[in-house]
Design a protein around this motif. Structure first.
Motif, PDB file in Angstrom:
ATOM      1  N   HIS A   1       0.662  -1.241  -0.167  1.00  0.00           N
ATOM      2  CA  HIS A   1       0.251   0.012  -0.179  1.00  0.00           C
ATOM      3  C   HIS A   1       0.857   1.354  -0.125  1.00  0.00           C
ATOM      4  CE1 HIS A   1      -3.303   2.691   1.092  1.00  0.00           C
ATOM      5  NE2 HIS A   1      -2.513   3.387   1.872  1.00  0.00           N
TER       6      HIS A   1
ATOM      7  N   ARG B   1       3.817   1.534  -1.016  1.00  0.00           N
ATOM      8  CA  ARG B   1       4.607   1.779  -2.413  1.00  0.00           C
ATOM      9  C   ARG B   1       3.927   2.726  -3.165  1.00  0.00           C
ATOM     10  NH1 ARG B   1       6.544  -2.819  -2.892  1.00  0.00           N
ATOM     11  NH2 ARG B   1       8.495  -2.590  -2.247  1.00  0.00           N
ATOM     12  N   ARG B   2       2.522   2.252  -3.314  1.00  0.00           N
ATOM     13  CA  ARG B   2       1.499   2.857  -4.296  1.00  0.00           C
ATOM     14  C   ARG B   2       1.235   4.325  -3.538  1.00  0.00           C
ATOM     15  NH1 ARG B   2      -0.867  -2.138  -3.794  1.00  0.00           N
ATOM     16  NH2 ARG B   2      -2.423  -1.312  -2.370  1.00  0.00           N
ATOM     17  N   ALA B   3       1.378   4.526  -2.344  1.00  0.00           N
ATOM     18  CA  ALA B   3       1.049   5.871  -1.876  1.00  0.00           C
ATOM     19  C   ALA B   3       1.836   6.602  -2.281  1.00  0.00           C
ATOM     20  CB  ALA B   3       0.778   5.685  -0.349  1.00  0.00           C
ATOM     21  N   ARG B   4       3.314   6.041  -2.164  1.00  0.00           N
ATOM     22  CA  ARG B   4       4.468   6.999  -2.420  1.00  0.00           C
ATOM     23  C   ARG B   4       4.428   7.240  -3.722  1.00  0.00           C
ATOM     24  NH1 ARG B   4       9.984   3.759  -2.295  1.00  0.00           N
ATOM     25  NH2 ARG B   4       8.879   2.868  -4.147  1.00  0.00           N
ATOM     26  N   ASP B   5       4.425   6.325  -4.780  1.00  0.00           N
ATOM     27  CA  ASP B   5       4.340   6.708  -6.158  1.00  0.00           C
ATOM     28  C   ASP B   5       3.229   7.729  -6.573  1.00  0.00           C
ATOM     29  OD1 ASP B   5       6.558   5.027  -6.182  1.00  0.00           O
ATOM     30  OD2 ASP B   5       5.238   3.116  -6.884  1.00  0.00           O
ATOM     31  N   ASP B   6       1.967   7.326  -5.820  1.00  0.00           N
ATOM     32  CA  ASP B   6       1.026   8.409  -6.385  1.00  0.00           C
ATOM     33  C   ASP B   6       0.698   9.445  -5.380  1.00  0.00           C
ATOM     34  OD1 ASP B   6       0.385   6.385  -8.144  1.00  0.00           O
ATOM     35  OD2 ASP B   6      -1.420   5.217  -6.740  1.00  0.00           O
ATOM     36  N   ALA B   7       1.654   9.958  -4.551  1.00  0.00           N
ATOM     37  CA  ALA B   7       1.588  11.056  -3.603  1.00  0.00           C
ATOM     38  C   ALA B   7       0.182  11.114  -2.940  1.00  0.00           C
ATOM     39  CB  ALA B   7       1.840  12.400  -4.561  1.00  0.00           C
ATOM     40  N   SER B   8      -0.168   9.877  -2.269  1.00  0.00           N
ATOM     41  CA  SER B   8      -1.384   9.714  -1.633  1.00  0.00           C
ATOM     42  C   SER B   8      -1.114   9.971  -0.279  1.00  0.00           C
ATOM     43  CB  SER B   8      -1.984   8.323  -1.730  1.00  0.00           C
ATOM     44  OG  SER B   8      -2.928   8.071  -0.845  1.00  0.00           O
ATOM     45  N   GLN B   9      -2.076  10.497   0.451  1.00  0.00           N
ATOM     46  CA  GLN B   9      -1.990  11.010   1.863  1.00  0.00           C
ATOM     47  C   GLN B   9      -2.356   9.764   2.819  1.00  0.00           C
ATOM     48  OE1 GLN B   9      -0.454  14.074   2.653  1.00  0.00           O
ATOM     49  NE2 GLN B   9      -0.056  13.692   0.601  1.00  0.00           N
TER      50      GLN B   9
END
Length: 229
Positions: free
Chosen positions: A50, A52-60
Motif C-alpha cells: 500500500h 509503495r503505491r501511496a509513495r508513487d501516487d503521492a497519496s496521503q
C-alpha cells in the motif's frame, strides 16, 4: 497469538518516510482497515505494498501495522507494531548441529547470555553481519551462532505469569517488544543428522521462524544483495 491489522492514517505534510514500513513521529487516528492477518509478515507485506503505491501516487493515506484490542503507547486501543527494527541475536551452537550456510537457523535455539545486540540495523545489514559472524564461528570452531531477529515497535502486555517468574523492582511484569527470528532466503535449517537428540520431534520438524521480510527497506530491494547474492 496476536492478530495483526493493517490500517491507514493521514500522512503529515512534508513527512518523508525512511522506509516503507515507517511511521510518522506523531501519528493521528487510525482510519481505514486494509486487512487482518494471523502472522506479522503478511501484514507487513500488505502495508508495504500500500505504501509503495501511496509513495508513487503521492497519496496521503499511509498504512501501519497494529495489534488491535491491545493498549499501546500511541493508541489506547491498538499496539503499534511498525516500523520493524532488525538486530543480531546470539545463540549457543547446538550440539551435533552443522550449518550448510552461514545464515542457517537451527531448530534448537538456546539464547546466549547477551542474546540481543542493541544495535539497530537494516535487514540487509543484519544479514550481512550474521553472515560474517557465523563465518568466523565456522572457521574458528566457535561455540556461538548468530541469527537475525525482527523486533516490533511497541512492547506487548505480558501474559499472566507463573508465580516464580522474575518481576521488576516495582513487582510488575516487564513489558517486552515481540521479536521474530528471521530465516534469510539463502539459508535453511542446517544439518541435524549428528544431533544426540535427533530422534526427538524437533529434529524432523521445520524450525519455527518467520519467512523473509518483504522488500521495501531503504537501500537494495533484495535482502541478499548485501551479500552479493
Amino acid at each position: 497469538m496476536p492478530t495483526y491489522q493493517v490500517a491507514t492514517l493521514q500522512r503529515p505534510p512534508g513527512w518523508q518516510p525512511r522506509t516503507l514500513d515507517d511511521v510518522p513521529p506523531s501519528p493521528g487516528e487510525l482510519l481505514e482497515t486494509l486487512g487482518r492477518f494471523d502472522q506479522l509478515w503478511p501484514a507487513i507485506r500488505c502495508a508495504v505494498q500500500h505504501n509503495r503505491r501511496a509513495r508513487d501516487d503521492a497519496s496521503q493515506a499511509w498504512a501501519v501495522v497494529v495489534e488491535p484490542g491491545t493498549r499501546g503507547q500511541t493508541w489506547a486501543t491498538a499496539r503499534l507494531c511498525t516500523p520493524i527494527s532488525y538486530h543480531v541475536r546470539t545463540l549457543w551452537w547446538p550440539d551435533g548441529w552443522e550449518p550448510v550456510t552461514p545464515v542457517d537457523v537451527p531448530a534448537c535455539q538456546s539464547p546466549a547470555e547477551s542474546q540481543i545486540d542493541p544495535e539497530v540495523l537494516t535487514y540487509q545489514q543484519a544479514v550481512a553481519k550474521v553472515w560474517a559472524l557465523n563465518q568466523q564461528s565456522i572457521h574458528f570452531a566457535g561455540s556461538t551462532w548468530y541469527v537475525v531477529v525482527a523486533v516490533e515497535n511497541e512492547p506487548a502486555a505480558p501474559a499472566p505469569p507463573p508465580a516464580d517468574r522474575p518481576k521488576d523492582h516495582q513487582g510488575e511484569e516487564p513489558m517486552m517488544r515481540p521479536l521474530h527470528v528471521v530465516q534469510p532466503e539463502v539459508g535453511g535449517p542446517g544439518d541435524c543428522s549428528h544431533c544426540p537428540a535427533r530422534s526427538l520431534p524437533c529434529s524432523s520438524a521445520a524450525p519455527t521462524r518467520d519467512p523473509v521480510p518483504p522488500a521495501g527497506r531503504s537501500g537494495s530491494e533484495s535482502p541478499g544483495a548485501a551479500l552479493g547474492l
